[in-house]
Structures are given as structure tokens and as C-alpha cells.
Write a protein that holds these residues in place. Structure first.
Motif, PDB file in Angstrom:
ATOM      1  N   TYR A  70      53.561  -9.577 -24.712  1.00 23.35           N
ATOM      2  CA  TYR A  70      54.236  -8.686 -23.762  1.00 23.35           C
ATOM      3  C   TYR A  70      53.776  -7.240 -23.936  1.00 23.35           C
ATOM      4  O   TYR A  70      53.463  -6.544 -22.969  1.00 23.35           O
ATOM      5  CB  TYR A  70      55.751  -8.794 -23.975  1.00 23.35           C
ATOM      6  CG  TYR A  70      56.579  -7.875 -23.117  1.00 23.35           C
ATOM      7  CD1 TYR A  70      56.997  -8.271 -21.858  1.00 23.35           C
ATOM      8  CD2 TYR A  70      56.949  -6.612 -23.572  1.00 23.35           C
ATOM      9  CE1 TYR A  70      57.770  -7.421 -21.063  1.00 23.35           C
ATOM     10  CE2 TYR A  70      57.715  -5.760 -22.796  1.00 23.35           C
ATOM     11  CZ  TYR A  70      58.127  -6.175 -21.539  1.00 23.35           C
ATOM     12  OH  TYR A  70      58.871  -5.337 -20.759  1.00 23.35           O
ATOM     13  N   GLU A  85      48.118 -10.062 -14.525  1.00 21.10           N
ATOM     14  CA  GLU A  85      49.483  -9.703 -14.165  1.00 21.10           C
ATOM     15  C   GLU A  85      50.437 -10.556 -14.987  1.00 21.10           C
ATOM     16  O   GLU A  85      50.249 -11.763 -15.135  1.00 21.10           O
ATOM     17  CB  GLU A  85      49.722  -9.934 -12.680  1.00 21.10           C
ATOM     18  CG  GLU A  85      48.958  -8.997 -11.773  1.00 21.10           C
ATOM     19  CD  GLU A  85      49.323  -9.210 -10.315  1.00 21.10           C
ATOM     20  OE1 GLU A  85      50.518  -9.409 -10.022  1.00 21.10           O
ATOM     21  OE2 GLU A  85      48.404  -9.205  -9.489  1.00 21.10           O
ATOM     22  N   SER A  86      51.478  -9.935 -15.515  1.00 18.52           N
ATOM     23  CA  SER A  86      52.392 -10.668 -16.383  1.00 18.52           C
ATOM     24  C   SER A  86      53.807 -10.166 -16.196  1.00 18.52           C
ATOM     25  O   SER A  86      54.052  -9.091 -15.644  1.00 18.52           O
ATOM     26  CB  SER A  86      51.956 -10.552 -17.851  1.00 18.52           C
ATOM     27  OG  SER A  86      52.015  -9.203 -18.283  1.00 18.52           O
ATOM     28  N   SER A  87      54.744 -10.957 -16.704  1.00 20.48           N
ATOM     29  CA  SER A  87      56.155 -10.649 -16.530  1.00 20.48           C
ATOM     30  C   SER A  87      56.962 -11.450 -17.535  1.00 20.48           C
ATOM     31  O   SER A  87      56.507 -12.472 -18.053  1.00 20.48           O
ATOM     32  CB  SER A  87      56.593 -11.023 -15.106  1.00 20.48           C
ATOM     33  OG  SER A  87      57.993 -10.925 -14.942  1.00 20.48           O
ATOM     34  N   HIS A 111      57.408 -15.466 -21.688  1.00 24.60           N
ATOM     35  CA  HIS A 111      56.373 -14.575 -21.149  1.00 24.60           C
ATOM     36  C   HIS A 111      55.489 -15.344 -20.192  1.00 24.60           C
ATOM     37  O   HIS A 111      55.065 -16.467 -20.495  1.00 24.60           O
ATOM     38  CB  HIS A 111      55.520 -13.998 -22.287  1.00 24.60           C
ATOM     39  CG  HIS A 111      54.502 -13.005 -21.822  1.00 24.60           C
ATOM     40  ND1 HIS A 111      53.193 -13.334 -21.559  1.00 24.60           N
ATOM     41  CD2 HIS A 111      54.612 -11.684 -21.558  1.00 24.60           C
ATOM     42  CE1 HIS A 111      52.536 -12.258 -21.168  1.00 24.60           C
ATOM     43  NE2 HIS A 111      53.375 -11.248 -21.160  1.00 24.60           N
TER      44      HIS A 111
END
Length: 268
Positions: A70, A85-87, A111
Motif C-alpha cells: 500500500y 492503479e491500486s486501492s 490491497h
């Protein structure tokens, strides 16, 4: 300006929560692969595909690897590095206890990295395809992120639908001592180490070199604190761990900027 570890005391504690419901797992597409962190593919509530890593894979010395994923992705965005792209993503209660070896899922926050429809890890670990897409620029961000976040186990994705556009991904073994965790002592011992990729630097975009170095020089404690406060409270890292890491990243940024700028100034 010299940054002291004491400057970071209290900047994260009291801010972390598990209050995130913007993205949820709605379907599991494929089971985990049998690798470090055992990622698996899902469909999110936004109908996009993601590769998910969960706290259930964080065992032993890898207890903080999810937080590292993260944080490094977020640090990459701060300097314009080409990270996927991550979240955060929520695993809902109805999947609690769902077994797909080697994992048994627990409800809670995980994640997620947005899946590329057609990707290749060609040439890993060396950087390749510099002449494709805007990789002359993107490679600069990769050099910077790797040095700044004390990289290890370098892994790159090439988007086959975008002329081999490159992404840095799978960052769970970044940060010293590169085992999926860190301590304040590890950070203090390594804070001034060079951690540069050995790949050749010819053909990089000089404008990107300057832009990336400038972005590192503009990094401030508040931007990093906002990133670190986003690490869920349920994940197995302490506020003290995160504050030490904030100091480490803020301390390293100017030296890494100087090393990146040297790419076009002919300095070692």
C-alpha cells in the motif's frame, strides 16, 4: 532541511481506521497462485478486475508486507512513478472463512491492484522496452521509486495493449531489511544507503529526470503522513512503525533526488 525522527512523533497515531467501503470484492475470478503473498483475481464492486493480496497471507516475517504494498504504491503516485492503479478493497462478511488453498479468507480490508487485461513480465528483472510507448519517461520513475523505497525483488509489468508500457508492481519486499517487515532500527541503519537499480541509464528522457528529481525534492511530511494514515488500523503494523517509516522516506527523498538528477549531469 534536516529531518529528525522526533519530528514524526504523533503524526500518524490516532488517525487510522478501518472505515473504507468504496470498493468491495463481488466475485472471485481465479484462485491464488502459490507465490509470496498468494494474490488472486477478483471483480470489484466497480466491475473492474483486480489482483488482491490479503492479510491472511501475511505470516511470520512477512507480517507487514500488505502495508508495504500500500505504502510503496502510494509513494510512487506522489512522484509520478508508473505504479499500477491500486486501492484498499473490502472482503465482505459472506466470504469470511472461504477457503482456496493456500488461503482461507477473513472478512476485512485487503490491497487491490487494477488488473491489466494483457500483460507480460518480459525481461524480468532487467528493465526493457525503453524505446516503446513513453518508457523513456516511465523508467526514470522506476529508478527513483526503487532507490527511495529501498527496493528488492524487482518486478515489472508490460502492457501488451499499450506498446509495452511499463509498470512497477509487487512491492511487498521493498523497505529494509527486505523481508516483508521493518523496524525503526532497520530504517535508522539503512536511511543513508544507496539502493540504485543496476540497469543502464542511456536513453532516458532528460525532462523526466528533472521532473522526478523535483517531485522528490518537494516531498513533505504532511503528504507522507496522509499516505501512512491510510494504512488500516487492523493491519499488523503500529503507529510507531509508520511514523518511523515516514521519517525514513522524508529523510531519503533529497538524496535520491540528487542521484536521479545525476543521470543527466554525468555524475556517478
Amino acid at each position: 532541511m534536516l529531518v529528525h525522527l522526533s519530528d514524526w512523533f504523533g503524526r500518524v497515531r490516532g488517525h487510522r481506521t478501518d472505515d473504507f467501503d468504496d470498493l468491495r470484492v463481488t466475485a472471485i475470478v481465479s484462485p491464488p497462485d502459490w507465490s509470496f503473498a498468494s494474490p488472486f483475481r477478483v471483480i470489484g464492486s466497480d466491475r473492474c478486475g483486480y489482483f488482491v493480496k490479503t492479510i491472511d497471507a501475511c505470516v511470520g516475517n512477512a507480517r507487514a508486507s500488505l502495508a508495504i504494498e500500500y505504502i510503496v504504491a502510494g509513494a510512487g503516485r506522489l512522484i509520478g512513478a508508473p505504479v499500477c492503479e491500486s486501492s484498499l478493497i473490502r472482503i465482505p462478511e459472506e466470504l469470511d472463512g472461504y477457503t482456496m488453498p493456500p488461503l482461507t479468507l477473513s472478512a476485512g480490508l485487503a490491497h487491490a491492484s487494477l488488473a491489466l487485461e494483457r500483460a507480460d513480465e518480459r525481461g524480468r528483472p532487467s528493465l526493457t522496452a525503453r524505446g516503446h510507448d513513453d518508457n523513456r519517461r516511465r523508467h526514470v520513475g522506476i529508478y527513483a521509486l526503487y532507490d527511495w523505497c529501498y527496493g528488492s525483488d524487482q518486478q515489472w509489468l508490460y502492457d501488451l495493449d499499450q506498446d509495452l508500457s511499463i509498470y512497477s508492481h509487487d512491492h511487498g519486499l521493498y523497505l529494509p531489511p527486505n523481508t516483508g517487515c521493518w523496524t525503526q532500527a532497520d530504517l535508522e541503519q539503512s536511511c543513508d544507503d544507496r539502493r540504485e537499480l543496476p540497469d543502464a541509464r542511456d536513453g532516458l528522457d532528460p525532462e523526466a529526470v528533472e521532473d522526478t528529481a523535483s517531485a522528490l525534492e518537494k516531498i513533505d511530511g504532511e503528504a507522507l503522513a496522509n499516505l501512512l494514515r491510510g494504512v488500516p488500523a487492523s493491519w499488523p503494523v503500529t503507529d510507531n512503525d509508520l511514523e518511523a517509516l515516514g521519517w525514513f522516506l522524508e529523510h531519503r527523498a533529497p538524496a535520491v533526488a540528487s542521484r536521479i538528477r545525476a543521470f543527466i549531469e554525468g555524475r556517478p
